[in-house]
Design a protein around this motif. Structure first.
Motif, mmCIF file in Angstrom:
data_model
loop_
_atom_site.group_PDB
_atom_site.id
_atom_site.type_symbol
_atom_site.label_atom_id
_atom_site.label_comp_id
_atom_site.label_asym_id
_atom_site.label_seq_id
_atom_site.Cartn_x
_atom_site.Cartn_y
_atom_site.Cartn_z
ATOM 1 N N GLU A 202 0.829 -1.207 0.000
ATOM 2 C CA GLU A 202 0.000 0.000 0.000
ATOM 3 C C GLU A 202 0.865 1.259 0.000
ATOM 4 O OE1 GLU A 202 -2.649 -0.212 3.285
ATOM 5 O OE2 GLU A 202 -3.676 -2.000 2.572
ATOM 6 N N ARG A 203 1.876 1.277 0.845
ATOM 7 C CA ARG A 203 2.734 2.457 0.933
ATOM 8 C C ARG A 203 3.573 2.632 -0.343
ATOM 9 N NH1 ARG A 203 3.141 4.391 6.319
ATOM 10 N NH2 ARG A 203 4.382 6.064 5.393
ATOM 11 N N MET A 204 4.017 1.516 -0.900
ATOM 12 C CA MET A 204 4.837 1.604 -2.106
ATOM 13 C C MET A 204 4.006 2.063 -3.296
ATOM 14 S SD MET A 204 7.346 -1.708 -1.731
ATOM 15 C CE MET A 204 8.950 -1.029 -2.163
ATOM 16 N N LEU A 205 2.764 1.650 -3.361
ATOM 17 C CA LEU A 205 1.890 2.109 -4.438
ATOM 18 C C LEU A 205 1.732 3.627 -4.407
ATOM 19 C CD1 LEU A 205 -0.920 -0.625 -4.461
ATOM 20 C CD2 LEU A 205 0.580 -0.024 -6.377
ATOM 21 N N LEU A 206 1.591 4.175 -3.205
ATOM 22 C CA LEU A 206 1.479 5.627 -3.076
ATOM 23 C C LEU A 206 2.725 6.331 -3.596
ATOM 24 C CD1 LEU A 206 -0.145 5.934 0.472
ATOM 25 C CD2 LEU A 206 -1.245 6.362 -1.738
#
Length: 449
Positions: A202-206
């Motif tokens: 999730e954080r990497m997608l952002l």
């Protein structure tokens, strides 16, 4: 616990902007165990069915990982596979035991059908999953994403520390995962490998979105899933990949000894299911090939041929290697001596010759000395191309080896008529993804003209 509260507790730093510099980040907290505790190993049909049932009831991506016994056992089989999806438990599956129990991996495929698999360094794990019969629908590789986002360190613990403020307890990466029963701390290590992959994604997608690299990553994941699921074909002469084989150069008799010892070592490794390097090291093979011992005294002078291989890694790992001592002792030194003598007695027409020249002359040499001394014009072209890629790397905050495979760049410049080469078509033929072709082809065309 509510999803938002759980996410905040899992990351510990919800207010931090994803991908911020590591220097101003808060000190990472150590995650010593998975939230749900250390799971057992599932090795029977009943447990396998329960895992499939519970995973099928969850939604969202599937965190996945695998452990092998490289350096201990012959081959690259998976001895543990780990999965977590949604709010499910972490499942540690023993694929060898489950195969013996008659479990059908198609049941697993149906249970997770449509889920995106999150894997850290997927080229390491996809071939084993493929061998077992698993069929990921799509992929998200956290290791490649970390490299694409230009993180300084991209091991899993470093990446979770950067994005989630959590470091992982990692002490058993080189363990013998074929050993049973698995100790509790090994199971803990394996479970931690999948505990944080979902919030990490999730954080990497952002951050991918912030840097404008979502489509780049998507194309890379499609390529990885297509190209890296199956193992690479074995080289035509795999024994030529021995360490320091180049020291034998044109010594055809020495090469014959090396080939014979490698072949015998491989045969015995397969027979006893032990890593060939635990029976005879590459260094010992090269020493024997150089010395070419013909009598007992000369053979005894090469001590490594007369002693079993001992690995001195320290502590627990040494004890793991010692479990294989009984197998090592089964292979007597006379096996190596007889193998050497047979190679020394080969007729001249059966001795190895140099590797066949590459039919495809577009494959450029790796040695920069060859470029500089024999092809200075091509070398100048390559340096210009490298400067261009480096500049684009700085502009996009992307490592150059992610922008383009170095081999593609060498091959591009390995010609005397660069003006006749369509750079975009060439990069596509080499295997570059559309985002790479679009980003680089025009600038590279100018650089090599």
């Amino acid at each position: 616990m509510e999803d938002s509260a759980r996410r905040q507790d899992m990351t510990g730093r919800q207010e931090e902007r994803p991908g911020q510099g590591e220097s101003d980040a808060e000190p990472a907290r150590l995650l010593a165990e998975p939230r749900g505790g250390v799971p057992p190993v599932i090795d029977d049909a009943q447990g396998f069915a329960r895992a499939c049932r519970e995973l099928s009831q969850e939604r969202g991506p599937l965190a996945a990982d695998a452990e092998r016994a490289s350096g201990f056992r012959y081959g690259h089989d998976d001895y543990l596979v780990q999965f977590k999806r949604g709010s499910s438990d972490i499942f540690l599956l023993d694929p060898q035991a489950l195969n013996r129990a008659g479990c059908d991996w198609d049941d697993f495929n149906r249970a997770v059908d449509g889920a995106q698999w999150i894997i850290h360094d997927s080229p390491q794990d996809l071939p084993g999953f493929h061998d077992l019969g698993m069929k990921p629908s799509s992929l998200f590789d956290t290791e490649l994403t970390a490299r694409m986002l230009n993180l300084r360190h991209f091991g899993l613990s470093a990446v979770t520390e950067h994005f989630l403020g959590l470091s992982l307890a990692k002490e058993h990466s080189a363990a013998d995962w074929s050993h049973r029963p698995l100790p509790r701390d090994w199971r803990n290590y394996a479970a931690l490998d999948v505990e944080l992959l979902v919030p990490l994604r999730e954080r990497m997608l952002l951050e991918l979105e912030r840097q404008g690299k979502e489509e780049w990553a998507r194309q890379e994941f499609v390529w990885l899933l297509d190209k890296r699921s199956q193992r690479k074909p074995r080289p035509e002469q795999p024994w030529r990949h021995l360490s320091q084989i180049s020291t034998l150069r044109k010594d055809r008799r020495g090469l014959a000894v090396a080939r014979a010892l490698w072949t015998k070592r491989e045969e015995l490794g397969r027979e006893y299911d032990i890593a060939p390097s635990l029976l005879l090291t590459d260094r010992s093979i090269i020493a024997a090939a150089q010395a070419k011992p013909r009598n007992a005294a000369q053979f005894r002078a090469i001590r490594s041929l007369n002693e079993r291989v001992r690995i001195h890694a320290g502590g627990e790992q040494d004890r793991m290697f010692e479990r294989y001592a009984p197998i090592q002792r089964k292979v007597r030194p006379t096996v190596w001596r007889e193998t050497i003598l047979e190679a020394l007695d080969l007729p001249a027409d059966e001795l190895p010759v140099g590797p066949k020249p590459q039919a495809d002359q577009s494959n450029a040499p790796k040695s920069m000395q060859v470029w500089r001394q024999r092809h200075p014009e091509r070398m100048a072209r390559l340096e210009a191309a490298r400067k261009t890629v480096a500049r684009i790397g700085q502009e996009t905050n992307t490592p150059v080896d992610v922008l383009i495979k170095p081999k593609y760049l060498r091959n591009l410049c390995w010609t005397d008529e660069p003006g006749k080469r369509d750079v975009a078509d060439f990069l596509e033929e080499q295997g570059a993804r559309p985002w790479q072709v679009s980003l680089l082809s025009e600038s590279l065309s100018r650089a090599i003209m």
